[in-house]
Design an enzyme around this catalytic site. Structure first.
Site, mmCIF file in Angstrom:
data_model
loop_
_atom_site.group_PDB
_atom_site.id
_atom_site.type_symbol
_atom_site.label_atom_id
_atom_site.label_comp_id
_atom_site.label_asym_id
_atom_site.label_seq_id
_atom_site.Cartn_x
_atom_site.Cartn_y
_atom_site.Cartn_z
ATOM 1 N N ASN A 6 0.851 -1.187 0.000
ATOM 2 C CA ASN A 6 0.000 0.000 0.000
ATOM 3 C C ASN A 6 0.891 1.243 0.000
ATOM 4 O OD1 ASN A 6 -1.851 2.022 0.444
ATOM 5 N ND2 ASN A 6 -2.386 1.392 2.532
ATOM 6 N N PHE A 7 0.952 1.933 -1.158
ATOM 7 C CA PHE A 7 1.838 3.106 -1.265
ATOM 8 C C PHE A 7 1.299 4.311 -0.493
ATOM 9 C CE2 PHE A 7 4.233 2.282 -5.554
ATOM 10 C CZ PHE A 7 4.693 1.087 -5.063
ATOM 11 N N LYS A 8 0.004 4.311 -0.139
ATOM 12 C CA LYS A 8 -0.611 5.504 0.476
ATOM 13 C C LYS A 8 -0.300 6.720 -0.417
ATOM 14 C CE LYS A 8 -0.084 3.277 4.918
ATOM 15 N NZ LYS A 8 -0.069 3.434 6.352
ATOM 16 N N HIS A 90 -9.721 0.927 4.871
ATOM 17 C CA HIS A 90 -8.448 1.189 5.560
ATOM 18 C C HIS A 90 -8.683 2.185 6.698
ATOM 19 C CE1 HIS A 90 -4.357 2.432 6.353
ATOM 20 N NE2 HIS A 90 -3.967 1.340 5.730
ATOM 21 N N GLU A 92 -7.049 4.612 7.716
ATOM 22 C CA GLU A 92 -6.811 6.020 7.379
ATOM 23 C C GLU A 92 -8.020 6.625 6.665
ATOM 24 O OE1 GLU A 92 -2.966 5.573 5.510
ATOM 25 O OE2 GLU A 92 -2.086 5.112 7.468
ATOM 26 N N GLU A 157 -5.590 -5.054 10.510
ATOM 27 C CA GLU A 157 -4.517 -4.083 10.717
ATOM 28 C C GLU A 157 -4.790 -3.282 11.989
ATOM 29 O OE1 GLU A 157 -2.482 -2.988 6.811
ATOM 30 O OE2 GLU A 157 -4.283 -1.792 6.895
ATOM 31 N N GLY A 163 2.395 1.912 10.955
ATOM 32 C CA GLY A 163 3.354 3.005 10.807
ATOM 33 C C GLY A 163 4.119 3.334 12.078
ATOM 34 N N SER A 193 3.320 -2.530 10.488
ATOM 35 C CA SER A 193 4.771 -2.566 10.690
ATOM 36 C C SER A 193 5.406 -3.900 10.299
ATOM 37 C CB SER A 193 5.115 -2.181 12.135
ATOM 38 O OG SER A 193 4.682 -0.862 12.396
#
Ligand code: PEP
Length: 233
Positions: A6-8, A90, A92, A157, A163, A193
């Site tokens: 996942n590049f975000k 997700h 975020e 997650e 992160g 992580s």
């Protein structure tokens, strides 16, 4: 095993192209047949030539063909590149962009009807975990979601491990994934992580079918190292 990157909001279009070429060559050169996904930024989506086991997906899409949804992309835009795989739920998107469970379920159902492969993310905050409410919370993140959907992958997650550099322990992951396994037949991923130094421990969890990787996937060498270590296990 499944390895998803996942590049975000990271990497340019030029670097994404270089990344996908290098990753494709790495998979072919090492005869790796495991399923690999890459979720680049919207503006790095393109029609990439990739080996059969490498899929490019979108990190998000609005549940509409097109329309007036400023800042979003819809079906028409991802269709242009043959994208048939989506990340939904997700943390975020939930926390920063305020996506509610109702909206997430609407998005899920829109793309489910179109047969998309969906990596559906769930995960609890530290506060919820400290209150001992993890499983109740995770079940609530399945409201409106068809767990029998054939093209579903579920990614657990924990937000407190995303992160932070500190992954959940093998025991933590095992406890949650084995509970999820009682209700979910779909492949189960762990994310939070993950890196090359802990991939073997994560993949040794009985019900773990792979990983969703954020920061350690942003450089192609680092993501290839994770896959290299993972396939050795
Ligand atoms: C993620 O946000 O999906 C993720 C797993 O991030 P990280 O690997 O950086 O914890």
């Amino acid at each position: 095993m499944i390895y998803a990157a996942n590049f975000k909001t990271n990497n340019t279009k030029a670097y994404t192209k270089e990344y996908i070429d290098k990753l494709s060559n790495f998979l072919k050169a090492n005869n790796i047949k495991d399923e690999v996904f890459v979720f680049p930024t919207f503006c790095s989506l393109d029609s990439y030539e990739v080996p059969k086991n490498l899929t490019i997906g979108a990190q998000n899409a609005y549940p509409a063909k097109n329309g007036s949804f400023t800042g979003e992309i819809g079906l028409e835009q991802i269709d242009e590149f043959g994208i048939k795989t989506l990340l939904i739920g997700h943390s975020e998107r939930r926390e920063i962009f305020g996506e509610t469970q109702e909206f997430i379920a609407k998005k899920f159902n829109f793309f489910k009807e179109l047969g998309f492969k969906i990596i559906y993310c769930i995960g609890e905050s530290k506060e919820i975990r400290d209150e001992g409410e993890t499983l109740e919370y995770l079940w609530s993140e399945f409201d409106g979601i068809d767990l029998e959907y054939d093209n579903l992958i579920v990614a657990y997650e924990p937000i407190w491990a995303i992160g932070t550099g500190v992954s959940a322990t093998k025991e933590d992951i095992d406890e949650v994934l084995s509970a999820l396994r009682t209700k979910v037949k779909a492949p189960l991923l762990y994310g939070g992580s993950v890196k090359s130094s802990n991939i073997n421990e994560v993949l040794s969890v009985k019900d773990c079918d792979g990983v969703l990787v954020g920061s350690a996937s942003w450089r192609v060498e680092s993501f290839c190292d994770i896959i290299k270590e993972g396939v050795k296990a």
